[in-house]
Design a protein around this motif. Sequence first.
Motif, PDB file in Angstrom:
ATOM      1  N   THR A 273       4.208 -10.982  13.112  1.00  0.00           N
ATOM      2  CA  THR A 273       4.595 -11.342  14.476  1.00  0.00           C
ATOM      3  C   THR A 273       5.142 -12.767  14.482  1.00  0.00           C
ATOM      4  N   VAL A 274       6.322 -12.910  15.099  1.00  0.00           N
ATOM      5  CA  VAL A 274       7.037 -14.186  15.124  1.00  0.00           C
ATOM      6  C   VAL A 274       7.103 -14.675  16.573  1.00  0.00           C
TER       7      VAL A 274
ATOM      8  N   VAL B  88       9.855 -18.638   8.861  1.00  0.00           N
ATOM      9  CA  VAL B  88      10.816 -17.580   9.187  1.00  0.00           C
ATOM     10  C   VAL B  88      12.115 -18.261   9.641  1.00  0.00           C
TER      11      VAL B  88
ATOM     12  N   VAL C  35      12.460 -14.092   5.544  1.00  0.00           N
ATOM     13  CA  VAL C  35      11.127 -14.504   5.110  1.00  0.00           C
ATOM     14  C   VAL C  35      11.123 -14.538   3.595  1.00  0.00           C
TER      15      VAL C  35
ATOM     16  N   ALA D 165      10.827 -20.557  12.666  1.00  0.00           N
ATOM     17  CA  ALA D 165       9.528 -20.321  13.298  1.00  0.00           C
ATOM     18  C   ALA D 165       8.479 -20.158  12.208  1.00  0.00           C
ATOM     19  N   LYS D 166       7.247 -20.042  12.636  1.00  0.00           N
ATOM     20  CA  LYS D 166       6.125 -19.763  11.739  1.00  0.00           C
ATOM     21  C   LYS D 166       5.529 -18.405  12.108  1.00  0.00           C
ATOM     22  N   ILE D 167       5.266 -17.594  11.119  1.00  0.00           N
ATOM     23  CA  ILE D 167       4.567 -16.336  11.380  1.00  0.00           C
ATOM     24  C   ILE D 167       3.172 -16.653  11.925  1.00  0.00           C
TER      25      ILE D 167
ATOM     26  N   SER E 170       8.149 -22.372  17.099  1.00  0.00           N
ATOM     27  CA  SER E 170       9.551 -22.042  16.840  1.00  0.00           C
ATOM     28  C   SER E 170      10.393 -23.208  17.340  1.00  0.00           C
TER      29      SER E 170
END
Length: 390
Positions: A297-298, A350, A318, A267-269, A14
């Motif tokens: 989940t983030v 995200v 998303v 961020a990335k999942i 993130s």
Amino acid sequence: MNPPNAQSFLEPQSRVQVDLSRFGKNVRTLKGLIPNETRFCAVVKANAYGHGGIQCAKTALENGSHFLAVARISEAVAMRDAGITAPILLLGESLPEQVSFLTAHDIRASVADIHGAKTLSAAAQALNTTLKIHIKLDTGMGRLGFLHPTAITQKAGDSAGIFQAGGLAGLKGLEVEGVYTHFAKADVIDKTHANGQLARFNEMVAMLADMGIRPQIRHAANSAAVLELPEAHFDMVRPGVAMYGMAPSDEVDITRHKLTPIMSITAKIIYVKIVPENFTVSYGCTHVTKAPTVIATVPIGYADGYSRLLSNKGQMLVKGKKAPIMGRVTMDFTMIDVGHIPGVKPGDDVTILGAQSNERITADDIAGLTGTINYEVTTGLTGRMPVSHV
């Protein structure tokens, strides 16, 4: 076999991104609202409201700012260590032991009471130097500054000293460069209180002149006053939040000036799972699924400055769609419902703050859900998320 790239292991999941080109444009826009002869003081305190103090300071100066303002001496030290040479106004308290650094590095001290003025004067004289100061006047904020004589009681003490015979005017080692005040209520449609402060400021400046104190720089205008109170522009303005593309309040329209937000949080999942109906999510089991769905989940939580008050209320973006937060925001992770968004998988982007496709989440949106203001949303970010500037 080639060794793994160590840097890849350090890549954050993130991050905060700040668009400095937009920031520069916002600065130029605000400069266009003030007279050519009026100085521009960019307020870059609190790590430039969470946007990166050094980078924003340099960009503000590149786009025409004359001064910088910070709240803590540590912020001024960081500016000088980064090679920034522009005048810096220290809005917070200055101590006698700091005078040597202040004078050597062209940093202006704020003086808010006669006791502080005397201690700075003594320290400057002991060093055989002269400290540039700006006198802070309390015209209705109630935080720091000399009071108007009509507001002084017998217990006012140091607040009265500036207007006594031989007060500040008789102190050696100090050069009064500026005088200023701060508005408490300029960011509302009804400018009655702000106009009252403005009148008191003008009266107090005239009283100082009668004492022989005539600073060359008078300044009062914060972001709201820059936008909506031109009679407060004086010799210098001090915009803060508007430079970062955020409104001082919901009663101040910045869109007509095309001031745009400069921060995004992405961020990335990291994890996706299908869950059944009546599945409980996060601490306290405050969210129970009403039907089978998909949880993503983030890797962002309240330790990053993402408020726990967004639990079961906030949203993220998303694939260009809004995904609601499921359950409580935890220290390191937040769960979102992506059951209505096809094909979500680990590694997908995200957007937590900013735009994605045609959707947007603003600092004001987050502030509205958490009962605060946009200032706190950005300044509350912690150092766990790196800030990149583009």
